[in-house]
Design an enzyme around this catalytic site. Sequence first.
Site, PDB file in Angstrom:
ATOM      1  N   HIS A  77     -10.615   0.785   1.390  1.00 16.34           N
ATOM      2  CA  HIS A  77     -10.477   1.814   2.431  1.00 16.34           C
ATOM      3  C   HIS A  77     -11.752   1.728   3.257  1.00 16.34           C
ATOM      4  CE1 HIS A  77      -8.967   5.735   4.063  1.00 16.34           C
ATOM      5  NE2 HIS A  77     -10.195   5.675   4.547  1.00 16.34           N
ATOM      6  N   HIS A 126       1.474   5.304  -1.656  1.00 14.36           N
ATOM      7  CA  HIS A 126       1.091   6.471  -2.461  1.00 14.36           C
ATOM      8  C   HIS A 126       2.375   7.124  -2.956  1.00 14.36           C
ATOM      9  CE1 HIS A 126      -3.130   6.442  -1.057  1.00 14.36           C
ATOM     10  NE2 HIS A 126      -2.597   5.978   0.059  1.00 14.36           N
ATOM     11  N   HIS A 156       0.862  -1.200   0.000  1.00 11.38           N
ATOM     12  CA  HIS A 156       0.000   0.000   0.000  1.00 11.38           C
ATOM     13  C   HIS A 156       0.895   1.247   0.000  1.00 11.38           C
ATOM     14  CE1 HIS A 156      -3.932   2.020   1.481  1.00 11.38           C
ATOM     15  NE2 HIS A 156      -3.084   2.981   1.141  1.00 11.38           N
ATOM     16  N   LYS A 167      -8.874  -0.644  -6.222  1.00  7.53           N
ATOM     17  CA  LYS A 167      -8.992   0.009  -4.920  1.00  7.53           C
ATOM     18  C   LYS A 167     -10.380   0.626  -4.774  1.00  7.53           C
ATOM     19  CE  LYS A 167      -7.693   1.747  -0.994  1.00  7.53           C
ATOM     20  NZ  LYS A 167      -6.650   2.697  -0.643  1.00  7.53           N
ATOM     21  N   ASP A 194       1.000   2.483   3.698  1.00  8.97           N
ATOM     22  CA  ASP A 194       0.155   3.666   3.451  1.00  8.97           C
ATOM     23  C   ASP A 194       0.994   4.938   3.508  1.00  8.97           C
ATOM     24  OD1 ASP A 194      -2.098   5.113   2.829  1.00  8.97           O
ATOM     25  OD2 ASP A 194      -2.834   5.201   4.883  1.00  8.97           O
ATOM     26  N   HIS A 240      -4.969  -0.753   5.805  1.00 13.54           N
ATOM     27  CA  HIS A 240      -4.649  -0.010   7.031  1.00 13.54           C
ATOM     28  C   HIS A 240      -5.647  -0.257   8.166  1.00 13.54           C
ATOM     29  CE1 HIS A 240      -7.285   2.586   4.758  1.00 13.54           C
ATOM     30  NE2 HIS A 240      -6.337   3.092   4.034  1.00 13.54           N
TER      31      HIS A 240
HETATM   32  C1  NCD Z   1      -3.985   8.890   1.816  1.00 13.87           C
HETATM   33  C2  NCD Z   1      -3.475   9.921   0.822  1.00 13.87           C
HETATM   34  O1  NCD Z   1      -2.981  10.968   1.246  1.00 13.87           O
HETATM   35  O2  NCD Z   1      -3.530   9.672  -0.389  1.00 13.87           O
HETATM   36  N1  NCD Z   1      -4.154   9.532   3.093  1.00 13.87           N
HETATM   37  C3  NCD Z   1      -4.182   8.925   4.304  1.00 13.87           C
HETATM   38  O3  NCD Z   1      -4.477   9.603   5.284  1.00 13.87           O
HETATM   39  N2  NCD Z   1      -3.869   7.659   4.441  1.00 13.87           N
HETATM   40  C4  NCD Z   1      -5.234   8.264   1.325  1.00 13.87           C
HETATM   41  C5  NCD Z   1      -5.628   7.049   2.130  1.00 13.87           C
HETATM   42  O4  NCD Z   1      -5.005   5.986   2.014  1.00 13.87           O
HETATM   43  O5  NCD Z   1      -6.568   7.169   2.919  1.00 13.87           O
HETATM   44 ZN    ZN Z   2      -3.584   4.911   1.484  1.00 15.25          ZN
END
Ligand code: NCD
Ligand code: ZN
Length: 362
Positions: free
Chosen positions: A151, A30, A28, A114, A262, A189
């Site tokens: 999510h 970003h 996971h 997702k 995450d 998460h």
């Molecule tokens: C994530 C993001 O910033 O893209 N933010 C977060 O608080 N984890 C999105 C997500 O996974 O919820």
């Molecule tokens: Zn995330």
Amino acid sequence: MSVSQLFDQAASARRVDKITIRRPDDFHVHLRDGAMLQAVLPFTANQFARGIIMPNLVPPVTTVEAAAAYRERILAARPEGSDFEPLMTCYLADTTTPDEIEKGFRDGVWKAAKLYPAGATTNSHFGVTDIPALAPVFERMAKIGMPVLIHGEATDPAVDIFDREAVFMEQSLLPLLKRHPGLKVVIEHVTTAETVDIVRAHASRAAGTITPHHLVINRTSIFQGGLRPHLYCLPVAKREHHRLALRKAVTSGDSCFFIGTDTAPHRRNAKEAECCSAGVFGGATALQTYVQVFDEEGALDRFEAFASVNGAQFYGIPLNRGTITLERRESRIMAAVAVDDTEVVVFQGGETLPWSVGPVVA
Ligand code: NCD
Ligand code: ZN
């Protein structure tokens, strides 16, 4: 020598100061795009062989074509010599069709889809407004063996933010699991003891990722001495007993739990703002934090399964070759990473952590 000194001596003789494990994956991540991608990718690529890449760009990655193009941009942004492999995902929207989903999966472009309930988190406004209405997509995913990554937070603004995960599980996740018995599901998460139990109860086809930050902070940490925007993420950290349940889950050796950091970088001005964006940039310290937790829980012998085996087996992808070594060697963590004319604050940045990432053998 006193009895307690003898005990101390025995304990330090047993102490493991270095572990070498199969190279791990992060299920996971970003990575964003553009300058942010350039800035943060080296940290993930340094720690992990592969990453499940989140599709919540603006606009989101909803088509096979967009996912293939994003994958190319990630490959091009890798540091010299890196073999990091991005595993792409499709952002589910109300308009997603079973055929587009299957096409991307069969072509090998994406590994999973997702599900963001619309409005649940950062860049989720194009997400799904009516989960049951997406049944044809889930049926097709079950048929082809493609996992849905969820999510899990309720989006009704009237629901207390600390209850949103629990409410989603009852109102949306359990009915979805029931309606689609063949669907593979990753609950992303996980932040509560109840969700840990739900994952376990469906372990034949469900799994849970757990972030490093949810293993070391609770909801009080966010308010320690003042409001700490860099600890604000979604799902928001919960009470201490939930944190302890997460630590138990990851170190249990149960194959239904694996790494999903995450890591979610935001620029400092978006975090230190009137309305702080949700997301913790944990990518630079992920393995150091996880290994410290396993060490503190006396479970270093179970770290490799959580980090490098369970996730790959759930996704049905080969285990990585090569190894990474983690050493009990203090290192001071950099405070922030420069991006354009600003920076991203690093989770645990400025602190001295007891474990360091050592050599990677590809
Ligand atoms: C994530 C993001 O910033 O893209 N933010 C977060 O608080 N984890 C999105 C997500 O996974 O919820
Ligand atoms: Zn995330």
